[in-house]
Design an enzyme around this catalytic site. Structure first.
Site, PDB file in Angstrom:
ATOM      1  N   LYS A   1     -19.881   2.416   4.270  1.00 37.71           N
ATOM      2  CA  LYS A   1     -19.941   1.328   3.537  1.00 37.71           C
ATOM      3  C   LYS A   1     -20.254   1.575   1.997  1.00 37.71           C
ATOM      4  O   LYS A   1     -19.505   1.232   1.161  1.00 37.71           O
ATOM      5  CB  LYS A   1     -20.884   0.533   3.909  1.00 37.71           C
ATOM      6  CG  LYS A   1     -20.511  -0.274   5.298  1.00 37.71           C
ATOM      7  CD  LYS A   1     -19.559  -1.272   5.310  1.00 37.71           C
ATOM      8  CE  LYS A   1     -18.241  -0.786   5.788  1.00 37.71           C
ATOM      9  NZ  LYS A   1     -17.815  -0.581   7.100  1.00 37.71           N
TER      10      LYS A   1
ATOM     11  N   GLU B   1     -17.266   3.603   0.617  1.00 40.21           N
ATOM     12  CA  GLU B   1     -15.921   2.472   0.178  1.00 40.21           C
ATOM     13  C   GLU B   1     -15.981   1.487  -0.844  1.00 40.21           C
ATOM     14  O   GLU B   1     -14.883   1.466  -1.201  1.00 40.21           O
ATOM     15  CB  GLU B   1     -15.957   1.978   1.601  1.00 40.21           C
ATOM     16  CG  GLU B   1     -15.031   2.643   2.945  1.00 40.21           C
ATOM     17  CD  GLU B   1     -15.256   1.671   3.891  1.00 40.21           C
ATOM     18  OE1 GLU B   1     -13.973   1.692   4.852  1.00 40.21           O
ATOM     19  OE2 GLU B   1     -16.081   0.876   4.376  1.00 40.21           O
TER      20      GLU B   1
ATOM     21  N   GLU C   1     -22.513   4.752   9.216  1.00 40.99           N
ATOM     22  CA  GLU C   1     -21.838   3.518   8.947  1.00 40.99           C
ATOM     23  C   GLU C   1     -22.149   3.048   7.518  1.00 40.99           C
ATOM     24  O   GLU C   1     -21.569   2.554   6.637  1.00 40.99           O
ATOM     25  CB  GLU C   1     -22.080   2.283   9.930  1.00 40.99           C
ATOM     26  CG  GLU C   1     -21.347   1.173   9.456  1.00 40.99           C
ATOM     27  CD  GLU C   1     -19.926   1.224   9.462  1.00 40.99           C
ATOM     28  OE1 GLU C   1     -19.271   2.081   9.782  1.00 40.99           O
ATOM     29  OE2 GLU C   1     -19.536  -0.027   9.078  1.00 40.99           O
TER      30      GLU C   1
ATOM     31  N   LYS D   1      -6.980  -2.162   5.132  1.00 41.37           N
ATOM     32  CA  LYS D   1      -7.888  -2.670   6.213  1.00 41.37           C
ATOM     33  C   LYS D   1      -7.049  -2.217   7.673  1.00 41.37           C
ATOM     34  O   LYS D   1      -8.037  -1.789   8.582  1.00 41.37           O
ATOM     35  CB  LYS D   1      -8.110  -3.933   6.516  1.00 41.37           C
ATOM     36  CG  LYS D   1      -8.877  -4.563   7.463  1.00 41.37           C
ATOM     37  CD  LYS D   1      -9.455  -5.812   7.206  1.00 41.37           C
ATOM     38  CE  LYS D   1     -10.713  -6.104   8.169  1.00 41.37           C
ATOM     39  NZ  LYS D   1     -11.777  -5.029   7.959  1.00 41.37           N
TER      40      LYS D   1
ATOM     41  N   TRP E   1       1.023  -1.078   0.031  1.00 41.69           N
ATOM     42  CA  TRP E   1      -0.084   0.020   0.034  1.00 41.69           C
ATOM     43  C   TRP E   1       0.934   1.216   0.021  1.00 41.69           C
ATOM     44  O   TRP E   1       1.571   1.378   0.908  1.00 41.69           O
ATOM     45  CB  TRP E   1      -0.902  -0.168   1.253  1.00 41.69           C
ATOM     46  CG  TRP E   1      -2.002   0.796   1.192  1.00 41.69           C
ATOM     47  CD1 TRP E   1      -3.198   0.772   0.692  1.00 41.69           C
ATOM     48  CD2 TRP E   1      -2.001   2.405   1.859  1.00 41.69           C
ATOM     49  NE1 TRP E   1      -4.049   1.962   0.660  1.00 41.69           N
ATOM     50  CE2 TRP E   1      -3.052   2.941   1.556  1.00 41.69           C
ATOM     51  CE3 TRP E   1      -0.770   2.993   2.712  1.00 41.69           C
ATOM     52  CZ2 TRP E   1      -3.468   4.074   2.127  1.00 41.69           C
ATOM     53  CZ3 TRP E   1      -1.259   4.314   2.960  1.00 41.69           C
ATOM     54  CH2 TRP E   1      -2.551   4.982   2.669  1.00 41.69           C
TER      55      TRP E   1
ATOM     56  N   ASN F   1       7.104  -2.758   6.372  1.00 44.53           N
ATOM     57  CA  ASN F   1       5.640  -2.478   6.508  1.00 44.53           C
ATOM     58  C   ASN F   1       5.985  -1.201   7.702  1.00 44.53           C
ATOM     59  O   ASN F   1       6.488  -1.332   8.647  1.00 44.53           O
ATOM     60  CB  ASN F   1       4.530  -3.331   7.144  1.00 44.53           C
ATOM     61  CG  ASN F   1       3.300  -2.927   7.704  1.00 44.53           C
ATOM     62  OD1 ASN F   1       2.738  -3.494   8.447  1.00 44.53           O
ATOM     63  ND2 ASN F   1       2.869  -1.603   7.072  1.00 44.53           N
ATOM     64  N   GLY F   2       5.467   0.153   7.147  1.00 46.12           N
ATOM     65  CA  GLY F   2       5.727   0.925   8.108  1.00 46.12           C
ATOM     66  C   GLY F   2       6.371   2.305   7.328  1.00 46.12           C
ATOM     67  O   GLY F   2       6.167   2.487   6.113  1.00 46.12           O
TER      68      GLY F   2
END
Ligand code: G6P
Length: 608
Positions: free
Chosen positions: A485, A488, A481, A603, A74, A100-101
């Site tokens: 959804k 997204e 929410e 996620k 990502w 990752n980071g």
């Protein structure tokens, strides 16, 4: 936010790496790559885009070798391209790194390395690590990595291989997740548990600041300064089937249908024979609870919406004032939090960088911090004073569904416990609310079997470019929410409003092309919600009403009606959420979207 895997053992490494990356793809899918030691060669393959592209390249040109590392990206530093894809290598091509980071001081490190003659080929922060290992390496990879880590600022989960030590992977972490699956004669490093489950359920949870030397025979964990560390071993309760689609078209759909089970598991054992809500995780005496002057909730994304539901319940039942903030705001605004504040940090993954920073901030100010998370051994579990687990099982779809309703269930238990400890609700009222709550998993199960009408509603949204979600009371977080959804996964703009606010702006947007979802379940504001429906319909909007079963009146007001089981007003957030989740799902499918891997999202957001 990137997934990493490392494998050492008797199998062909690429098989394990690609399989593992497939289970981590929810963390990012801008590019993917592997580096495998095959004899005396370090083979690197990288491809832009989804893992399927890399898988195809490896099928065409297989890589042998039984030790390697892999990555699904990502993008943070540098656009998605082959040069920026991991693994990154040093000048000699003998060292490979996945990360990752974010290495915050990468710019200084790049200049330093370039001045020393290193040639950096990507725009990433990660490549500096490969070159630093090259610079510090004197025959011992762990020692070199230790020296490199001392130079890094920021967050990392790293897996590193070197052709000079072809039986070893060195792994390390700070502020990014990393676990090691412990197999028989094989070990697997990974960002998350699903990547190792095919091989083992025995997992070593690496802690911040630890370094692991991983070989086929074993794992040696040391602290950053080289002192031996006592590894934390977890036996994972769920198996691979829980991390597979199990006959469903998508993970998201499977996870929507897993909600009855997730709710049952989360509520299990929470009512004692003596009528007292069981929440030993709170670890507070009635006197300590009585001393709580305020609750502050912090969370991001969907977890924030669960927090909004909790605010209403805690205030209504325990009569304690509740503040709620998105974590990224809380941590930077000098919050008023002290020893009389109970901070509730809600994070499905337990790894969200902003929420973790908020937890730290609250701890420093002397507050008691309770975490609500779905992931055993995740970072937040080590930083908070107490942990309430949701037992939703692994959630792979990027859009949270079952973990959201499980969070609401866990937070409802917390609200009841606080009310009981404060003596703010009678025993009879607690018992009645609990009976109703305990029945909700069954109601949701029946509800899920009876939501065919959603398909028709979805058609009204299919070609929309914008939409509105309105609600009152517990319908407000549900509307938020639902809007989240929809945007997204279907990329339709969706805004949520407290219905009473509609006349203060959003009504100006209403045209026949803007479908409106109104959460119009029965309660003391039901009639007001009906009036809001009339107002938007008078302006030509098509309305989908989420209403209570048996409400025959509502069909006169809305084009589409979806009904949910009858529950008391304060408990209807869970059943009212199911239709908006399914609506978003169906709309996204009609539009041909990839619901499990929506564009630009990941996620778990382990960077600020
Ligand atoms: C990301 C995910 C969301 C999630 C949010 C907070 O944005 O895509 O689904 O709600 O992070 O994550 P957390 O793990 O802290 O609940």
């Amino acid at each position: 936010m990137c997934g990493i895997v490392g494998y050492v053992g008797p199998r062909r490494a690429t098989d394990v790496l690609i399989g593992g990356l497939a289970r981590l793809e929810y963390r990012g899918y801008d590019s993917a790559g592997v580096a495998v030691i095959d004899g005396d060669v370090l083979e690197v393959q990288r491809r832009v885009g989804k893992l399927a592209n890399l898988r195809e390249a490896i099928t065409v040109k297989p890589i042998e070798g039984s030790i390697g590392i892999g990555h699904t990206r990502w993008a943070t530093h540098g656009r998605p391209s082959e040069e920026n894809a991991h693994p990154h290598t040093d000048c000699s091509g003998r060292i490979a790194v996945v990360h990752n980071g974010i290495i915050e001081n990468y710019s200084d490190l790049r200049s330093e390395l370039a001045a020393a003659g290193h040639v950096l080929r990507s725009e990433t922060d990660t490549e500096t690590v490969a070159h630093l290992v090259e610079a510090y390496y004197e025959g011992d990879l762990v020692e070199a990595v230790r020296k490199v880590l001392a130079r890094l600022r920021g967050s990392y989960a790293l897996a590193i291989v070197h052709l000079d030590s072809p039986d070893e992977i060195v792994a390390a972490r700070r502020d990014s997740p990393l676990i090691i699956g412990l197999g028989e004669g094989e070990n697997i490093v990974a960002s998350d548990i699903p990547a190792v489950l095919e091989y083992t359920r025995k997992v070593l949870a690496l802690r911040d600041g630890q370094v692991a030397l991983v070989t086929a025979e074993g794992v040696t964990v040391t602290e950053l300064d080289g002192t031996p560390a006592e590894p934390e071993i977890i036996m994972v309760e769920w198996d691979l089937a829980a991390a597979e689609k199990g006959g469903y078209e998508d993970f998201m759909l499977k996870e929507i249908y897993e909600q009855p089970k997730a709710l049952r598991e989360t509520l299990r054992g929470r009512m004692g024979a003596d009528g007292v809500i069981q929440l030993s995780e709170l670890a507070m005496t009635p006197e300590q609870v009585a001393a709580i002057e305020r609750v502050t909730i912090i969370a991001c994304g969907t977890s924030y919406h669960a927090g909004l539901v909790a605010k209403q319940l805690i205030e209504a039942w325990a009569r304690i004032p509740v503040d709620i903030d998105v974590s990224s705001e809380f941590r930077y605004r000098d919050p008023i939090v002290d020893a009389r504040t109970l901070v509730v940090a809600i994070t499905q993954s337990g790894e969200t960088a902003d929420t973790l920073a908020g937890v730290r901030e609250a701890c420093e100010r002397g507050a008691k911090v309770m975490a609500v998370t779905n992931v055993v051994g995740s970072r937040v579990t080590r930083e908070a004073d107490g942990v309430i687990y949701t037992h939703a099982g692994p959630e792979i779809g990027v859009a949270a569904t079952k973990t959201f309703t499980a969070q609401i269930a866990a937070l409802t238990v917390l609200a009841l416990r606080l009310a009981q400890a404060k003596g703010a609700l009678s025993e009879e009222r607690v018992a009645a609310l609990w009976d109703e709550l305990a029945h909700i998993p069954d109601l949701v199960e029946a509800e899920l079997e009876d939501l065919g009408s959603i398909d028709e509603c979805a058609l009204a949204f299919k070609d929309a470019t914008s939409s509105l979600f309105l609600g009152r009371g517990s319908g407000v977080p549900v509307a938020m929410e639902g809007a989240l959804k929809l945007k997204e996964i279907s990329y339709i703009h969706a805004e949520a409003y407290a219905a009473g606010e509609m006349k203060h702006g959003p009504i100006a947007l209403i045209t026949p092309d803007i479908p409106v979802v109104v959460i119009a379940t029965q309660g003391h504001t039901y009639e007001k919600a009906v009036s809001n429906i009339q107002e938007v319909r008078a302006r030509g909007a098509q309305v989908v009403a989420v209403a209570t079963a048996g409400d025959d009146e509502i069909a006169h007001h809305a084009e589409y009606v979806v009904t949910i089981p009858r529950v008391s007003e304060q408990l209807c957030a869970i059943p009212a959420t199911i239709p908006v989740q399914l609506l978003a799902y169906r709309v996204a499918k009609l539009r041909g979207c990839n619901v499990d891997q929506p564009r630009n999202l990941a996620k778990s957001v382990t960077v600020e």
